[in-house]
Scaffold this motif. Structure first.
Motif, PDB file in Angstrom:
ATOM      1  N   GLN A 152       0.837  -1.196   0.000  1.00  0.00           N
ATOM      2  CA  GLN A 152       0.000   0.000   0.000  1.00  0.00           C
ATOM      3  C   GLN A 152       0.874   1.249   0.000  1.00  0.00           C
ATOM      4  O   GLN A 152       0.587   2.217  -0.719  1.00  0.00           O
ATOM      5  N   LEU A 204       1.025   4.061  -2.974  1.00  0.00           N
ATOM      6  CA  LEU A 204       0.767   5.473  -2.695  1.00  0.00           C
ATOM      7  C   LEU A 204       1.925   6.341  -3.189  1.00  0.00           C
ATOM      8  O   LEU A 204       1.704   7.373  -3.816  1.00  0.00           O
ATOM      9  N   GLY A 243      -7.359  13.418  -3.228  1.00  0.00           N
ATOM     10  CA  GLY A 243      -7.958  12.143  -3.624  1.00  0.00           C
ATOM     11  C   GLY A 243      -7.083  10.959  -3.256  1.00  0.00           C
ATOM     12  O   GLY A 243      -7.567   9.944  -2.744  1.00  0.00           O
ATOM     13  N   ASN A 244      -5.782  11.083  -3.529  1.00  0.00           N
ATOM     14  CA  ASN A 244      -4.847  10.002  -3.197  1.00  0.00           C
ATOM     15  C   ASN A 244      -4.792   9.768  -1.685  1.00  0.00           C
ATOM     16  O   ASN A 244      -4.782   8.626  -1.228  1.00  0.00           O
ATOM     17  N   THR A 275      -7.129  10.572   0.564  1.00  0.00           N
ATOM     18  CA  THR A 275      -8.418  10.055   1.009  1.00  0.00           C
ATOM     19  C   THR A 275      -8.498   8.556   0.773  1.00  0.00           C
ATOM     20  O   THR A 275      -8.912   7.791   1.650  1.00  0.00           O
ATOM     21  N   GLU A 276      -8.084   8.141  -0.398  1.00  0.00           N
ATOM     22  CA  GLU A 276      -8.109   6.714  -0.732  1.00  0.00           C
ATOM     23  C   GLU A 276      -7.182   5.916   0.188  1.00  0.00           C
ATOM     24  O   GLU A 276      -7.560   4.854   0.690  1.00  0.00           O
ATOM     25  N   ALA A 277      -5.985   6.434   0.446  1.00  0.00           N
ATOM     26  CA  ALA A 277      -5.024   5.724   1.300  1.00  0.00           C
ATOM     27  C   ALA A 277      -5.513   5.631   2.740  1.00  0.00           C
ATOM     28  O   ALA A 277      -5.421   4.568   3.372  1.00  0.00           O
ATOM     29  N   THR A 320      -8.625   5.822   3.812  1.00  0.00           N
ATOM     30  CA  THR A 320      -9.803   4.950   3.855  1.00  0.00           C
ATOM     31  C   THR A 320      -9.369   3.489   3.824  1.00  0.00           C
ATOM     32  O   THR A 320      -9.854   2.674   4.615  1.00  0.00           O
ATOM     33  N   ALA A 321      -8.451   3.143   2.944  1.00  0.00           N
ATOM     34  CA  ALA A 321      -7.969   1.761   2.852  1.00  0.00           C
ATOM     35  C   ALA A 321      -7.305   1.330   4.164  1.00  0.00           C
ATOM     36  O   ALA A 321      -7.513   0.202   4.632  1.00  0.00           O
ATOM     37  N   GLU A 332     -10.137   1.186   7.060  1.00  0.00           N
ATOM     38  CA  GLU A 332     -11.209   0.223   6.852  1.00  0.00           C
ATOM     39  C   GLU A 332     -10.669  -1.199   6.824  1.00  0.00           C
ATOM     40  O   GLU A 332     -11.425  -2.149   6.679  1.00  0.00           O
ATOM     41  N   ASP A 338     -20.301   9.412   4.401  1.00  0.00           N
ATOM     42  CA  ASP A 338     -19.707   9.654   3.090  1.00  0.00           C
ATOM     43  C   ASP A 338     -19.095  11.045   3.053  1.00  0.00           C
ATOM     44  O   ASP A 338     -19.708  12.016   3.490  1.00  0.00           O
ATOM     45  N   GLU A 360     -12.616  12.639   3.134  1.00  0.00           N
ATOM     46  CA  GLU A 360     -12.202  13.651   2.167  1.00  0.00           C
ATOM     47  C   GLU A 360     -12.242  15.051   2.786  1.00  0.00           C
ATOM     48  O   GLU A 360     -11.361  15.878   2.539  1.00  0.00           O
TER      49      GLU A 360
END
Length: 195
Positions: free
Chosen positions: A71, A75, A86-87, A89-91, A93-94, A97, A179, A183
């Protein structure tokens, strides 16, 4: 449990069982008996491969930290693509979660586990510290590309992001944050640093 099964296979089976229990039932439900029952093996199997339950848990944490390496590489490779927010937020969240939030709770709840981990990881909160290192590496790459202001400290931004995301996820009782919540914190924290 068949004899002659490779140690790596037994370890993976026990670690995966522990992760399922953590995610489903929480840190308080994690016992050696629960792990071996979930893994479908005799209780003695765990104690044959680990000195005690805290040794098992310490190796579980280290194994899950090692799983963050791909991961972190992905990244870093994303630097210069998409949006910084965006990058990130995705990292985040992963990371949160996954089993990370449950492992942090486990570390907090078990003194013996914390003591074991201090032998290998002398500072910080395992998983959160590695997450901050992953984020800081990415932010450094983005700063080198000119997408983050040169006067911004990637380590400070990373620790702020990890701490805030941890609080966001820890306060949800196992549910996902609303939701856009991740972000929103990312944009708030790094918004004025992004060029």
């Amino acid at each position: 449990m068949p004899t002659g099964v490779a140690l790596r296979e037994v370890r993976r089976q026990l670690f995966d069982a522990a992760e399922r229990i953590l995610l489903r039932d929480g840190a308080n439900a994690l016992t050696s008996r629960a792990v071996t029952t979930e893994a479908g093996c005799a209780k003695g199997v765990l104690h044959r491969h680990f000195a005690d339950f805290d040794a098992f848990l310490a190796e579980l944490v280290i194994d899950r930290i090692d799983r963050m390496d791909p991961q972190a590489a992905a990244l870093r490779d994303a630097a210069g693509t998409g949006t910084v927010a965006g990058n990130l937020t995705e990292a985040l969240t992963a990371l949160f979660e996954s089993v990370a939030i449950a492992i942090v709770g486990l570390i907090t709840a078990r003194d013996g586990l914390r003591a074991r981990l201090r032998e290998t990881i002398p500072a910080g909160v395992p998983v959160l510290t590695e997450g901050a290192t992953m984020i800081a590496g990415y932010l450094t790459a983005e700063r080198d590309l000119g997408r983050i202001a040169p006067d911004r400290d990637p380590d400070i931004l990373a620790f702020t992001l990890i701490g805030t995301a941890h609080l966001l996820y820890a306060g949800t009782d196992g549910d996902r944050p609303e939701d856009g919540a991740v972000e929103e914190i990312v944009t708030t924290i790094v918004g004025d640093a992004v060029r």
